[in-house]
Design an enzyme around this catalytic site. Sequence first.
Site, PDB file in Angstrom:
ATOM      1  N   HIS A  69      43.429  46.951  37.383  1.00 32.23           N
ATOM      2  CA  HIS A  69      43.358  47.923  36.291  1.00 32.23           C
ATOM      3  C   HIS A  69      42.848  49.280  36.786  1.00 32.23           C
ATOM      4  O   HIS A  69      41.865  49.371  37.507  1.00 32.23           O
ATOM      5  CB  HIS A  69      42.431  47.380  35.202  1.00 32.23           C
ATOM      6  CG  HIS A  69      42.268  48.302  34.038  1.00 32.23           C
ATOM      7  ND1 HIS A  69      43.298  48.554  33.151  1.00 32.23           N
ATOM      8  CD2 HIS A  69      41.211  49.047  33.617  1.00 32.23           C
ATOM      9  CE1 HIS A  69      42.876  49.405  32.231  1.00 32.23           C
ATOM     10  NE2 HIS A  69      41.619  49.723  32.490  1.00 32.23           N
TER      11      HIS A  69
ATOM     12  N   ALA B  62      38.942  39.861  33.892  1.00 34.56           N
ATOM     13  CA  ALA B  62      38.219  40.555  34.963  1.00 34.56           C
ATOM     14  C   ALA B  62      38.445  42.069  34.898  1.00 34.56           C
ATOM     15  O   ALA B  62      39.580  42.534  34.834  1.00 34.56           O
ATOM     16  CB  ALA B  62      38.663  40.015  36.320  1.00 34.56           C
TER      17      ALA B  62
ATOM     18  N   VAL C   8      38.270  44.294  37.118  1.00 32.22           N
ATOM     19  CA  VAL C   8      38.988  44.862  38.247  1.00 32.22           C
ATOM     20  C   VAL C   8      40.441  44.399  38.306  1.00 32.22           C
ATOM     21  O   VAL C   8      41.221  44.900  39.107  1.00 32.22           O
ATOM     22  CB  VAL C   8      38.265  44.513  39.564  1.00 32.22           C
ATOM     23  CG1 VAL C   8      38.486  43.040  39.937  1.00 32.22           C
ATOM     24  CG2 VAL C   8      38.693  45.442  40.696  1.00 32.22           C
ATOM     25  N   GLU C   9      40.819  43.467  37.431  1.00 36.37           N
ATOM     26  CA  GLU C   9      42.191  42.948  37.449  1.00 36.37           C
ATOM     27  C   GLU C   9      42.956  43.394  36.199  1.00 36.37           C
ATOM     28  O   GLU C   9      43.491  44.493  36.156  1.00 36.37           O
ATOM     29  CB  GLU C   9      42.168  41.424  37.615  1.00 36.37           C
ATOM     30  CG  GLU C   9      41.576  41.010  38.962  1.00 36.37           C
ATOM     31  CD  GLU C   9      41.614  39.520  39.206  1.00 36.37           C
ATOM     32  OE1 GLU C   9      42.714  38.967  39.278  1.00 36.37           O
ATOM     33  OE2 GLU C   9      40.524  38.910  39.313  1.00 36.37           O
ATOM     34  N   MET C  10      42.998  42.586  35.160  1.00 32.95           N
ATOM     35  CA  MET C  10      43.773  42.945  33.971  1.00 32.95           C
ATOM     36  C   MET C  10      42.910  43.576  32.877  1.00 32.95           C
ATOM     37  O   MET C  10      43.433  44.213  31.963  1.00 32.95           O
ATOM     38  CB  MET C  10      44.524  41.716  33.459  1.00 32.95           C
ATOM     39  CG  MET C  10      45.541  41.200  34.475  1.00 32.95           C
ATOM     40  SD  MET C  10      46.219  39.542  34.128  1.00 32.95           S
ATOM     41  CE  MET C  10      47.379  39.922  32.828  1.00 32.95           C
TER      42      MET C  10
END
Length: 313
Positions: free
Chosen positions: A80, A120, A122-124
Amino acid sequence: MAVATSASADDGYGDYRDRFEPLPYLPPIPASNSLTEEKVELGNMLFFEPRISSSGVISCATCHNPALGWTDRIPRATGHDGQIGERNTPTVLNSGFLESQFWDGREPDLEGQALGPIEADVEMAMDLDQALERLRDFPLYHEKFAEAYPDQDDPITADNLAHALASFQRTLNTPNSPFDRYLHGDLDALSEQEKRGMVAFVDNGCAACHSGPAFTDSNFHRIQVPGSTDVGRYEVTGEESDKYRFRTPTLRNVGVTYPYMNNGATETLEEAVAIMGTEMLGREFEEEKINDITAFLHTLTGEMPDFEVPALP
């Protein structure tokens, strides 16, 4: 070309061949999540669905790209808002055979793993309740969840989302690699160099950790690869003895899932073999042995799973 099909046929490497197991077509299926066509179809859609991410543009398939060995082939995942994660993206191929998920083993199974990347930051970076609300906006998802979970009045739930994703991932297996064909009796499926690599893989201790049909013991071993300060499983347990321990990665399809190590800083398979020899086995492999082991590892690339990129609503 003659193909040996008899289990008793021998090419002089039988003692080594007998130490390995071919990959089954399906991993173990948990009693709590029976594998059905409806769940797999729904999980396939959700795997490619970007609207369960905060930005609306990131899906599971963004980092686990089918065209790239179901990983992303970059050192560390980009999530993201362009954030870079700490670790290299593991492939989801054959992930149903693993006894724990993530590099640090913080989840025991695919059901537990499925929702982590959605939430998360840092992810989605998506609130799970909001993700479910987005799915509820589409009549097709109401239909597909109802087909997958016919006994439930309101089946669009977090548990069902996780179970559907896990079901789809359990079908992403790669049997019938050259090495599997060799284990099944086709003694010509491997070249002499690849067979030498098999011998070196066993004799030098690689098979101690990379064992079983998925070539992993699913245990955690201490390794500090160059350029990494990641403390690994210590983040999960807080135990000093778990510092720098990571789950043994599968070697299935390792020839197409580069770069390597938990930080993705190792670009080539040859370099990875040399590092593992030094760091884990205390051996300085000569170039010929590195080439032989690398050739053997390439024989673990199997047939890619048959699936369809879904048409999303």
